[in-house]
Design a protein around this motif. Structure first.
Motif, PDB file in Angstrom:
ATOM      1  N   LYS A  87      30.062 -39.069  -1.467  1.00  0.00           N
ATOM      2  CA  LYS A  87      31.367 -38.904  -0.827  1.00  0.00           C
ATOM      3  C   LYS A  87      31.254 -38.390   0.600  1.00  0.00           C
ATOM      4  N   LYS A  88      30.245 -37.564   0.860  1.00  0.00           N
ATOM      5  CA  LYS A  88      30.090 -36.982   2.181  1.00  0.00           C
ATOM      6  C   LYS A  88      28.623 -37.007   2.612  1.00  0.00           C
ATOM      7  N   ASP A  89      28.428 -37.165   3.909  1.00  0.00           N
ATOM      8  CA  ASP A  89      27.104 -37.031   4.506  1.00  0.00           C
ATOM      9  C   ASP A  89      27.064 -35.698   5.253  1.00  0.00           C
ATOM     10  N   VAL A  90      26.030 -34.912   5.015  1.00  0.00           N
ATOM     11  CA  VAL A  90      25.871 -33.618   5.683  1.00  0.00           C
ATOM     12  C   VAL A  90      24.560 -33.627   6.452  1.00  0.00           C
ATOM     13  N   VAL A  91      24.631 -33.267   7.726  1.00  0.00           N
ATOM     14  CA  VAL A  91      23.440 -33.165   8.568  1.00  0.00           C
ATOM     15  C   VAL A  91      23.279 -31.707   8.988  1.00  0.00           C
ATOM     16  N   LEU A  92      22.192 -31.084   8.550  1.00  0.00           N
ATOM     17  CA  LEU A  92      21.859 -29.722   8.977  1.00  0.00           C
ATOM     18  C   LEU A  92      20.863 -29.828  10.122  1.00  0.00           C
ATOM     19  N   CYS A  93      21.270 -29.368  11.307  1.00  0.00           N
ATOM     20  CA  CYS A  93      20.441 -29.450  12.511  1.00  0.00           C
ATOM     21  C   CYS A  93      20.065 -28.018  12.902  1.00  0.00           C
ATOM     22  N   ILE A  94      18.795 -27.653  12.710  1.00  0.00           N
ATOM     23  CA  ILE A  94      18.388 -26.243  12.762  1.00  0.00           C
ATOM     24  C   ILE A  94      17.451 -25.972  13.940  1.00  0.00           C
ATOM     25  N   ASP A  95      17.845 -25.029  14.758  1.00  0.00           N
ATOM     26  CA  ASP A  95      17.023 -24.523  15.855  1.00  0.00           C
ATOM     27  C   ASP A  95      15.904 -23.682  15.252  1.00  0.00           C
ATOM     28  N   GLN A  96      14.638 -24.036  15.537  1.00  0.00           N
ATOM     29  CA  GLN A  96      13.520 -23.289  14.961  1.00  0.00           C
ATOM     30  C   GLN A  96      12.828 -22.404  15.988  1.00  0.00           C
ATOM     31  N   SER A  97      13.587 -21.962  17.002  1.00  0.00           N
ATOM     32  CA  SER A  97      13.025 -20.982  17.921  1.00  0.00           C
ATOM     33  C   SER A  97      12.804 -19.676  17.166  1.00  0.00           C
ATOM     34  N   GLY A  98      11.945 -18.807  17.705  1.00  0.00           N
ATOM     35  CA  GLY A  98      11.525 -17.612  16.978  1.00  0.00           C
ATOM     36  C   GLY A  98      12.662 -16.714  16.544  1.00  0.00           C
ATOM     37  N   SER A  99      13.729 -16.623  17.348  1.00  0.00           N
ATOM     38  CA  SER A  99      14.838 -15.727  17.025  1.00  0.00           C
ATOM     39  C   SER A  99      15.667 -16.212  15.849  1.00  0.00           C
ATOM     40  N   MET A 100      15.462 -17.451  15.430  1.00  0.00           N
ATOM     41  CA  MET A 100      16.271 -18.049  14.365  1.00  0.00           C
ATOM     42  C   MET A 100      15.562 -18.045  13.013  1.00  0.00           C
ATOM     43  N   ALA A 124      15.334 -16.092  10.265  1.00  0.00           N
ATOM     44  CA  ALA A 124      16.100 -15.885   9.033  1.00  0.00           C
ATOM     45  C   ALA A 124      17.036 -17.057   8.779  1.00  0.00           C
ATOM     46  N   SER A 125      17.628 -17.606   9.833  1.00  0.00           N
ATOM     47  CA  SER A 125      18.534 -18.748   9.686  1.00  0.00           C
ATOM     48  C   SER A 125      17.797 -19.968   9.142  1.00  0.00           C
ATOM     49  N   LEU A 159      26.026 -19.693  15.036  1.00  0.00           N
ATOM     50  CA  LEU A 159      25.105 -18.956  15.899  1.00  0.00           C
ATOM     51  C   LEU A 159      23.977 -18.323  15.096  1.00  0.00           C
ATOM     52  N   ALA A 160      24.222 -18.094  13.831  1.00  0.00           N
ATOM     53  CA  ALA A 160      23.211 -17.557  12.921  1.00  0.00           C
ATOM     54  C   ALA A 160      23.681 -17.790  11.497  1.00  0.00           C
ATOM     55  N   LEU A 161      22.733 -17.995  10.595  1.00  0.00           N
ATOM     56  CA  LEU A 161      23.023 -18.073   9.168  1.00  0.00           C
ATOM     57  C   LEU A 161      22.169 -16.998   8.515  1.00  0.00           C
ATOM     58  N   SER A 162      22.674 -15.765   8.550  1.00  0.00           N
ATOM     59  CA  SER A 162      21.887 -14.630   8.074  1.00  0.00           C
ATOM     60  C   SER A 162      22.790 -13.427   7.885  1.00  0.00           C
ATOM     61  N   ASP A 163      22.217 -12.360   7.364  1.00  0.00           N
ATOM     62  CA  ASP A 163      22.939 -11.099   7.162  1.00  0.00           C
ATOM     63  C   ASP A 163      22.612 -10.084   8.254  1.00  0.00           C
ATOM     64  N   GLU A 164      22.086 -10.527   9.372  1.00  0.00           N
ATOM     65  CA  GLU A 164      21.564  -9.607  10.375  1.00  0.00           C
ATOM     66  C   GLU A 164      22.606  -9.091  11.356  1.00  0.00           C
TER      67      GLU A 164
END
Length: 429
Positions: A253-266, A268-269, A374-379
């Motif tokens: 039903k849906k297409d989901v694209v997760l586009c993740i920045d893998q720089s060091g500050s990210m 936990a995300s 901007l972040a996916l974390s508990d930080e």
């Protein structure tokens, strides 16, 4: 004073969040170890002095005149090894206070890790581990198997291991994968059930039908669609058009694209996004694509059945080219009206800013639901490029930090094409 920077602190300062990071960790640890002490063991005055003695470190300037005995001596030794050099000065600088004493060998660090796990609860152990890595430069010791076997595994440790992945010797990789596996499995247990139930409901609600059976009527949408037919004299709405839930099916039903920045500050995300990616990929009604990027773009979709493989396929650190990553994601979209793109990044763009914004505008114009996290974390509030966040907001794509608990609700709102549940305290423009 070796463990605090406020000489005028009062007893209340032992729980004051405005103290330095080292002191806050120290006091939290001490509070945890005193939770089971009773008034029979010490008077309130003695206990106050004891706690200050542990906080201040026992140098002649601490002014407590308190001596330690028994377990307290070992606790003091564990704290001194990490915080004894006065708040982050180099271990060799003995001009003020004592120097940190973990040394540079894995056996001594492993013993210290065993000590803090004995005396402090898991939440405090994790904080002290992070402090040891940051303050004393112990990252390289995580390349040794005996060190990894001693640590308390958490999301932050996984991020550190991933950043060391390329330098990790083969003898350590198996142990490192076991550590990462444990954290990932725990996260998946916590997050999977609610994510699946929330998104399944959203998918069913998004598949509207206009001639539903009574039990399938979506009354909220039906009432909203018929408000023009409100009869005040009868205090009711006459529904000319019924809207119902779609029947569940096995089709995508849906297409989901997760586009993740893998720089060091990210870091936990990246960990959380990989786990969520695996959960979404397990749902037959959602086609999930996972893309990670720095200055290059890597599609890890074929590894989504195992989030550990996904994580070890990332390379934390390096530059950032969001425009290039979005260009790739845009090229993979075949059903814009049924696609959700989630960009997880601090928005520090090293590529072409104007082109990045044009791509977001083009995707939204085609019907794509675009979410910027901007972040996916508990930080807490992350560091991010405010100018770029404001530009995305102007395009109708507000950028905000998201906790793992909130992520299913954000995705459900995007699937149903309704306003996103942006947290009140989120960092957004």
């Amino acid at each position: 004073m070796t463990r605090t920077t406020d000489p005028a602190a009062t007893d209340a300062a032992t729980t004051d969040a405005t103290t330095t990071d080292a002191t806050a960790t120290d006091v939290t640890a001490i509070d945890a170890t005193t939770a089971e002490r009773t008034t029979a063991e010490a008077t309130p005055g003695d206990e106050r002095l004891r706690r200050w003695r542990l906080v201040l470190g026992g140098e002649s300037a601490d002014g407590t005149g308190c001596s330690l005995a028994g377990t307290d001596v070992a606790i003091d030794g564990a704290l001194t090894a990490l915080y004894g050099n006065g708040g982050g000065r180099p271990a060799g600088d003995r001009s003020r206070g004592r120097s940190a004493g973990l040394g540079a060998s894995a056996p001594s660090v492993a013993r210290w890790l065993g000590d803090i796990r004995t005396y402090f609860p898991s939440s405090v152990v994790q904080v002290m581990q992070r402090d040891a890595i940051d303050r004393l430069g112990l990252s390289t010791l995580l390349l040794e198997p005996e060190m990894l076997e001693a640590v308390e595994a958490d999301v932050h440790l996984v991020g550190t291991l991933l950043s060391l992945n390329k330098a990790m010797p083969e003898t350590t990789k198996e142990t490192a994968r076991a550590v990462v596996r444990k954290v990932v499995d725990d996260l998946e247990k916590q997050l999977a059930t609610r994510t699946r139930s929330t998104l399944t409901g959203a998918l069913d609600r998004s598949a509207k039908i206009n001639r539903p059976r009574h039990r399938d009527i979506d009354w909220d949408r039906t009432i909203r669609a018929n408000l023009k037919n409100y009869l005040p004299e009868f205090n009711t709405v006459v529904p000319e058009r019924l809207i119902g839930y779609g029947r569940a099916s096995q089709s995508v039903k849906k297409d989901v694209v997760l586009c993740i920045d893998q720089s060091g500050s990210m870091a936990a995300s990246v960990v959380y996004a990989s786990v969520f990616g695996a959960v979404l990929a397990s749902m037959r009604s959602i086609a999930t694509r996972l893309v990670v990027f720095d200055t290059a773009v890597v599609d890890l979709t074929d590894q989504l059945d195992d989030p550990v493989d996904v994580l070890f396929g990332t390379q934390l650190g390096g530059g950032t080219d969001i425009n290039r990553a979005l260009a790739y994601c845009q090229s993979q979209i075949t059903r814009p009206a049924d696609t959700v793109v989630v960009l997880i990044s601090d928005l520090y763009e090293g590529g072409i800013r104007d082109e990045m914004l044009k791509r977001v505008a083009a995707m939204k114009a085609s019907g794509v639901q675009f979410v910027a996290l901007l972040a996916l974390s508990d930080e807490g509030t992350p560091a991010y490029d405010r100018e770029h966040a404001a530009a995305l907001s102007a395009l109708g794509a507000p950028a905000f930090a998201c906790t793992p608990d909130l992520f299913p609700d954000v995705m459900a709102a995007a699937i149903e094409k309704r306003p996103l549940p942006i947290p009140d305290m989120a960092a957004h423009q």
